[in-house]
Design an enzyme around this catalytic site. Structure first.
Site, PDB file in Angstrom:
ATOM      1  CG  HIS A  63      -0.412   0.358   2.495  1.00  0.00           C
ATOM      2  ND1 HIS A  63      -0.050  -0.565   3.443  1.00  0.00           N
ATOM      3  CD2 HIS A  63      -0.139   1.569   3.052  1.00  0.00           C
ATOM      4  CE1 HIS A  63       0.397   0.044   4.523  1.00  0.00           C
ATOM      5  NE2 HIS A  63       0.367   1.348   4.314  1.00  0.00           N
ATOM      6  CG  ASP A 101       0.088  -3.990   2.837  1.00  0.00           C
ATOM      7  OD1 ASP A 101       0.564  -3.591   1.754  1.00  0.00           O
ATOM      8  OD2 ASP A 101      -0.122  -3.242   3.814  1.00  0.00           O
ATOM      9  CB  SER A 196       2.969   1.301   6.361  1.00  0.00           C
ATOM     10  OG  SER A 196       1.738   1.463   7.008  1.00  0.00           O
TER      11      SER A 196
END
Length: 244
Positions: A63, A101, A196
């Site tokens: 992402h 992800d 992230s």
């Protein structure tokens, strides 16, 4: 800025980065104690993390690269620069729940490994996941709190693995919590916006990739979510071998 490992920067405008993760309730990491860490940046501003798993390969979260990785460069503390050669996204990333992800970034040439810059080992297929309550670690340059305050230096946090049954309850993540994920946090200790793509480590081995979480970092019923690397290690090995 001084960092514990690698500094990545982008020279082009990316599509907006989706909400992600960052360290809250942690502490500043000792310089060079995490030489595999990388900061993905936009115009000098940190956006996401990544980490070195081989001399020419980084792992991160898909992402973070919704618009690709063209123009990606790497700058070490000594201003040694490298560019990304190619981005490999694992097929099947689901933007609705962040399942799958995980992405690989191949650098245009290997880094020169040293005490300040070297890969971290990662969990292989069949490796045992840490049990509920096990101590795990995360690190990043993400927000220190829900006000969005970002540090100049790498921060780290020690958290605990949570029950899969608990994270799969409707009050937590419900059906959005899949078998490809693990959840971990402690009261007021969590990853947060900007973390992230960084690693979740157990006994010094990367077992997860920081992926997603609640709208507020440290929320009791929205712990950090991490992609389990062992579910993708065959793909990682095949991709690196086929594109060596």
């Amino acid at each position: 800025m001084q960092f514990g490992g690698i500094l990545l920067a982008t020279a082009i405008l990316w599509a907006h980065v989706l909400p992600g993760e960052s360290v809250t309730g942690g502490k500043e990491a000792v310089a060079h104690s995490r030489p595999y860490m990388a900061s993905v940046q936009l115009n000098g501003k940190h956006e996401c993390g990544a980490f070195l798993i081989a001399s020419q390969w980084l792992l991160s979260a898909t992402h973070c690269f919704m618009d690709g990785a063209e123009g990606l460069t790497m700058t070490t503390k000594e201003t040694f620069k490298l560019s990304a050669d190619r981005l490999y996204k694992y097929p099947g990333f689901n933007i609705d729940n962040y399942d799958n992800d995980i992405s690989l970034i191949k650098l245009d040439r290997p880094v020169v490994e040293s005490a300040e810059m070297k890969p971290v080992s990662y969990q292989q297929t069949g490796g045992a996941d840490p049990v509920v309550g096990a101590t795990v670690e995360a690190a990043g340059w993400g927000a220190l709190n829900n006000l969005g305050s970002r540090p100049d230096k790498l921060h780290e946090v020690t958290i605990g693995v949570m029950s899969r049954d608990l994270c799969g309850r409707n009050a937590y993540y419900g059906s959005k919590f899949t078998n490809n994920m693990i959840c971990a946090a402690r009261p007021l200790q969590d990853t947060c916006n900007g973390d992230s793509g960084g690693p979740l480590l157990y006994n010094g081995v990367a077992i997860g990739i920081t992926s997603n979480g609640g709208k507020k970092c440290g929320a009791s019923k929205k712990p950090g979510l991490y992609s389990l690397i062992s579910h993708y290690s065959d793909w990682i090995q095949q991709t690196m071998t086929a594109n060596a």
